[in-house]
Enzyme design. Structure first.
Site, PDB file in Angstrom:
ATOM      1  N   LYS A 195       8.120  49.810  13.280  1.00 54.95           N
ATOM      2  CA  LYS A 195       8.017  49.164  14.591  1.00 54.95           C
ATOM      3  C   LYS A 195       6.634  49.482  15.150  1.00 54.95           C
ATOM      4  CE  LYS A 195      10.215  49.119  19.162  1.00 54.95           C
ATOM      5  NZ  LYS A 195      11.365  49.654  19.936  1.00 54.95           N
ATOM      6  N   GLU A 234       6.831  55.121   6.598  1.00 58.28           N
ATOM      7  CA  GLU A 234       7.908  55.130   7.596  1.00 58.28           C
ATOM      8  C   GLU A 234       9.210  54.587   6.995  1.00 58.28           C
ATOM      9  OE1 GLU A 234       8.500  56.230  10.484  1.00 58.28           O
ATOM     10  OE2 GLU A 234       6.638  56.544  11.567  1.00 58.28           O
ATOM     11  N   LYS A 249       9.166  45.126  12.875  1.00 53.73           N
ATOM     12  CA  LYS A 249       9.097  44.572  14.234  1.00 53.73           C
ATOM     13  C   LYS A 249       7.700  44.805  14.799  1.00 53.73           C
ATOM     14  CE  LYS A 249      11.126  45.010  18.827  1.00 53.73           C
ATOM     15  NZ  LYS A 249      11.961  45.767  19.740  1.00 53.73           N
TER      16      LYS A 249
HETATM   17 ZN   LIG Z   1      12.884  52.800  23.436  1.00 49.54          ZN
END
Ligand SMILES: [Zn+2]
Length: 324
Positions: A195, A234, A249
């Site tokens: 993210k 990650e 994302k």
């Molecule tokens: Zn958050």
């Protein structure tokens, strides 16, 4: 052998031939619809700037979720807007918190719908950060303890999948072990694995959850958008810690990450087609500059072609209608 023996246009001559050799399609069961639940009764309030998306009270959420299911969408992703916020995000793990109430109602009343809950603290802290803040810094391990409590409370309410969004180190391991200790071995985890710290989330925080940060930003935990190798690290950690589904994302500017993640991990992979991506297309369509339906399908198909199995999108209902 090349031209004139080979003519790639032969299989593009008409719609039938094009359909026969199409390599990927968007299906209704690829789509996950994000939904926002608020306290109260009888509330269905369109979110300003995110047309077609609503704040619902639990009773109205159930009605909307039935329609979503009837469109052939299999899953929703739930976000809660609490009545009160505090430094420890206590409403996030309250037994009768807004998400917990919503999950119980959806599981009781909307048969066949998979309920995914977003697990983070930023909607519930008074400062809008994703955990406990000390000296202006988001502290990791104490915030993990709270995320574990949120996770277990969502799972006990009946969530099928929990989705940790904070990008804290060790969040998947913490959540998996908290679930397992409580015997919740079948609750799956969808990690927001890669993210990125993106301004494309602004409409979400400003208009969907009213939780824009009061100070600082989220770049100490979300990823630098320049990095691809780090995204793989990650994701690898999330997989190792027990994620069942991984996620990239935002989606649209990150298709290189999506393609790489699919090739390297061969895991169920979700993308989050975020609020900023939604409003870009909506605004262009409203201004008469783009054809919304065509560009929407081109965009959703690009996610699939890049390697996504699942697409979390504010366009889910419109796309499902079109695909029906
Ligand atoms: Zn958050």
């Amino acid at each position: 052998m090349g031209f004139p023996t080979q003519r790639l246009r032969r299989l593009r001559r008409n719609q039938t031939l094009r359909s026969m050799v199409r390599e990927c399609d968007v299906n209704r069961d690829d789509l996950i619809y994000p939904m926002f639940v608020v306290h109260g009764r009888g509330i269905k309030r369109e979110i300003k700037g995110l047309p077609g998306n609503y704040h619902h009270s639990v009773d109205q959420l159930v009605e909307e979720a039935k329609q979503v299911r009837d469109l052939g969408i299999l899953a929703v992703l739930l976000f809660g807007i609490p009545e009160k916020k505090d430094a420890n995000a206590s409403e996030a793990y309250a037994e009768n918190g807004i998400v917990q109430q919503a999950v119980r109602a959806l599981k009781r009343e909307v048969e066949g719908l998979t309920v995914i809950t977003d697990v983070c603290l930023c909607e519930y802290t008074e400062h809008g950060h994703c955990g406990i803040i000390e000296n202006g810094y988001l502290v990791n391990d104490r915030s993990l303890e709270l995320l574990a409590k949120v996770t277990v409370s969502h799972a006990k309410a009946g969530a099928d999948i929990v989705a940790p969004a904070a990008m804290l180190d060790g969040q998947i391991r913490t959540m998996r072990s908290a679930l397992d200790q409580d015997g919740l071995i079948d609750t799956a985890i969808m990690g927001y694995s890669a993210k990125f710290a993106s301004k494309l989330y602004d409409p979400f925080f400003k208009q969907c959850t009213h939780s824009a940060v009061a100070f600082g930003d989220k770049r100490t935990h979300q990823m630098d958008f320049s990095n691809s190798d780090e995204a793989m690290r990650e994701i690898a950690l999330d997989v190792e810690e027990g994620a069942d589904i991984i996620m990239v994302k935002p989606a649209l500017f990150y298709l290189d990450i999506v393609a790489r993640a699919k090739a390297e991990f061969k895991m169920p992979l979700a993308v989050y087609n975020v609020s900023g991506e939604y409003v870009m297309l909506k605004a262009a369509a409203e201004a008469g500059r783009l054809d919304e339906a065509s560009v929407r399908m081109e965009m959703l198909t690009a996610f699939k072609r890049a390697g996504a199995d699942l697409i979390i999108t504010y366009f889910a209902k419109e796309a499902a209608r079109e695909l029906h």
